[in-house]
Enzyme design. Structure first.
Site, short mmCIF file in Angstrom:
data_model
loop_
_atom_site.label_atom_id
_atom_site.label_comp_id
_atom_site.label_asym_id
_atom_site.label_seq_id
_atom_site.Cartn_x
_atom_site.Cartn_y
_atom_site.Cartn_z
N ALA A 11 0.81 -1.22 0.00
CA ALA A 11 0.00 0.00 0.00
C ALA A 11 0.84 1.27 0.00
O ALA A 11 0.34 2.34 -0.34
CB ALA A 11 -0.93 0.00 1.22
N GLY A 14 6.45 -0.35 -3.78
CA GLY A 14 6.60 -1.60 -4.51
C GLY A 14 8.05 -1.90 -4.78
O GLY A 14 8.91 -1.02 -4.70
N ARG A 15 8.33 -3.17 -5.09
CA ARG A 15 9.68 -3.60 -5.42
C ARG A 15 9.63 -4.60 -6.56
O ARG A 15 8.67 -5.34 -6.71
CB ARG A 15 10.35 -4.32 -4.24
CG ARG A 15 10.59 -3.50 -3.00
CD ARG A 15 9.50 -3.66 -1.98
NE ARG A 15 9.16 -5.03 -1.66
CZ ARG A 15 9.88 -5.84 -0.87
NH1 ARG A 15 11.00 -5.39 -0.32
NH2 ARG A 15 9.48 -7.06 -0.60
N GLY A 77 -5.18 -6.94 -1.26
CA GLY A 77 -6.43 -7.52 -1.74
C GLY A 77 -7.51 -6.51 -2.04
O GLY A 77 -7.31 -5.30 -1.94
N ASP A 236 -0.90 -10.68 -1.31
CA ASP A 236 0.42 -10.66 -0.69
C ASP A 236 0.48 -11.42 0.62
O ASP A 236 1.50 -12.05 0.93
CB ASP A 236 0.93 -9.23 -0.53
CG ASP A 236 -0.04 -8.29 0.19
OD1 ASP A 236 -1.09 -8.76 0.68
OD2 ASP A 236 0.24 -7.07 0.24
N THR A 237 -0.59 -11.39 1.40
CA THR A 237 -0.58 -12.14 2.66
C THR A 237 -0.42 -13.63 2.41
O THR A 237 0.31 -14.33 3.12
CB THR A 237 -1.87 -11.89 3.45
OG1 THR A 237 -1.98 -10.50 3.72
CG2 THR A 237 -1.87 -12.66 4.75
N THR A 258 1.64 -3.00 6.89
CA THR A 258 0.60 -1.98 6.96
C THR A 258 -0.64 -2.55 7.64
O THR A 258 -1.29 -1.91 8.46
CB THR A 258 0.25 -1.48 5.55
OG1 THR A 258 1.42 -0.92 4.95
CG2 THR A 258 -0.84 -0.42 5.60
N ASN A 294 -8.06 -9.95 10.05
CA ASN A 294 -7.39 -8.75 9.57
C ASN A 294 -7.45 -7.68 10.66
O ASN A 294 -8.53 -7.37 11.17
CB ASN A 294 -8.09 -8.22 8.32
CG ASN A 294 -7.85 -9.11 7.11
OD1 ASN A 294 -6.88 -8.94 6.40
ND2 ASN A 294 -8.76 -10.06 6.89
#
Length: 482
Positions: A11, A14-15, A77, A236-237, A258, A294
């Site tokens: 959020a 990025g990489r 998500g 990502d999770t 985050t 979450n």
């Protein structure tokens, strides 16, 4: 040596990462890092998706000096892009923290009661889930849905930009609250009841499915060849949990960034009155169900730090930890998930207002604010661990903390003390490692999750945090534990 590219978007940034596999261990190298700044336009908070695509292509250009085996993409998500019937992007995707879903969940409740929606989907009620974003469009901007030919979640959208192929990868689709928890397919009942266009959604594909190869124009622009793009765990999770270095079948994890995602891995979902009352969620992963909750995580620190920076207070994270340690312990607590803290802005002031409203002394300094956030998160983790153990009827001997939050030693110590079990912290790059591992599984380089975790354990260091008194406030642990 085989080289894999993991495109990992969060959020705030990025990489593009290079994963090197020598047959025994995985090594990582950062090729390109870039910010991910949301943009307000005419009252709506958007993701700058085309800028993100540009940055991804810069990273792929840097990767061209290596022979690349495959590419995978993961993001957060729920968010999505709408394409017209010719496959062109209609507008920049809207940020999940945008206010368009305010009050929408209550409108959905009138058509599908919350307990029935949970029984259908098994997902935690969160006001920005895709189901509520779509219903907000139906209520307030129906023309957006009428003009759309396809909906793609963000990792699928970026994969489409790179390959020209469309897919709906399972782990990211599960975040939408639009799938039936038992069949794992789109819920026709939800589409019919809410009168949402089912035709926007394509066939769901399992995590690890080959999406396609880089488009000729992407190959020419980046210097790469026809490299395959794999639909890894796009959420990502779920990528991060693939890299949890657990040795046994039963373990608890905290994916710390985050957001904080606290849960375990199960063979089948848990959907009952208890899990509904505790607002637990069942998310899809690489062949397993992630049963979790979450929780608002380091967003509170990140957004507070941004606020202080706007007013001349340029604190490093090390500065914030030092100031927190100097502040009195257990002076105040907040609920990190209170809606007051959801939107960008002056989080420190909202914390002061929350404390005043709840009869607690408001924090008077940066250190007191940070300490309040840390202690409140640790308390929330303890409460969530208790809910997890109640729902699963299990006891967990330790907690695997993965993701960027493992770098925050103070929070790891507080979490161990609050939960009453040791914290095993690492790897920080769990999401990238899980992304690469899914590519390796898809290509037959390793056999499955068990072997992936063995590879991770042999490739990274894990730090253990045991139980100890916090430096300040010794003797008041009972007040905290209560």
């Amino acid at each position: 040596m085989k080289n894999y590219i993991a495109i990992d978007l969060g959020a705030s940034g990025g990489r593009v990462m290079l994963g090197r596999w020598d047959g025994h261990a995985l090594g990582l190298e950062e090729l390109h890092r870039f910010p991910n700044d949301a943009v307000h336009v005419n009252g709506t908070l958007h993701w700058d998706i085309l800028r993100l695509l540009h940055e991804i292509k810069q990273g792929l250009t840097k990767a061209a000096q290596h022979e690349i085996t495959a590419i995978g993409i993961d993001t957060w998500g729920v968010d999505f892009g709408l394409l017209d019937r010719r496959g062109r992007l209609l507008e920049n995707p809207v940020h999940y923290r945008d206010g368009r879903t305010q009050g929408v969940a209550e409108e959905v409740d009138k058509r599908i009661p919350p307990e029935e929606l949970y029984a259908e989907t098994g997902l935690q009620r969160m006001p920005f889930n895709t189901i509520y974003q779509l219903y907000a469009l139906k209520l307030r901007r129906p023309e957006a849905l009428e003009n759309a030919g396809r909906l793609l979640f963000l990792p699928d959208l970026l994969g489409y930009f790179l390959t020209g192929e469309m897919a709906a990868e399972r782990s990211i689709a599960r975040t939408s609250q639009l799938l039936n928890i038992h069949s794992g397919e789109w819920s026709q009942r939800i589409f019919d009841t809410l009168e949402l266009p089912r035709g926007l959604f394509g066939e769901i594909v399992p995590s690890g499915t080959a999406l396609g190869t880089l488009l000729p124009e992407i190959q020419e622009e980046t210097g790469l060849g026809p490299v395959p793009v794999i639909s890894v765990c796009g959420h990502d999770t779920q990528s991060a949990v693939c890299a949890a270095p657990a040795a046994g079948e039963e373990f608890a994890f905290l994916s710390s960034g985050t957001w904080s995602l606290f849960g375990t891995e199960l063979d089948r979902p848990i959907v009952n009155e208890t899990s509904f009352a505790m607002n637990m969620t069942n998310e899809g992963g690489f062949s397993k169900t992630r049963f979790l909750k979450n929780i608002t995580g380091l967003w509170l620190i990140q957004e507070s730090r941004r606020h202080w920076a706007r007013h001349g207070g340029n604190y490093s994270y090390a500065d914030l930890e030092r100031l927190a340690l100097e502040a009195p312990a257990f002076a105040r607590f907040i609920d990190p998930d209170d809606p007051a803290f959801a939107a960008p802005g002056n989080v420190p002031e909202r914390i002061r207002e929350y404390c005043t409203k709840t009869g607690q002394p408001p924090p008077a300094s940066v250190g007191e604010t940070v300490r309040c956030i840390y202690e409140s998160l640790a308390m929330k983790y303890r409460a969530t661990l208790e809910k997890l153990e109640t729902c699963t009827n299990r006891r967990y001997p330790c907690l695997h903390v993965i993701g960027g939050g493992v770098k925050d030693g103070l929070l790891c110590k507080m979490t161990a003390n609050a939960c009453g079990i040791p914290v095993l912290a690492g790897p920080a790059e769990a999401t990238v490692l899980g992304n690469v591992a899914a590519q390796m599984i898809a290509q037959g380089e390793i056999k499955g999750l068990k072997e992936a975790r063995e590879v991770v354990r042999g490739s990274v260091e894990v730090k253990e945090y045991g139980l100890e008194r916090w430096r300040s406030g010794e003797g008041r642990m009972n007040a905290f534990a209560g």
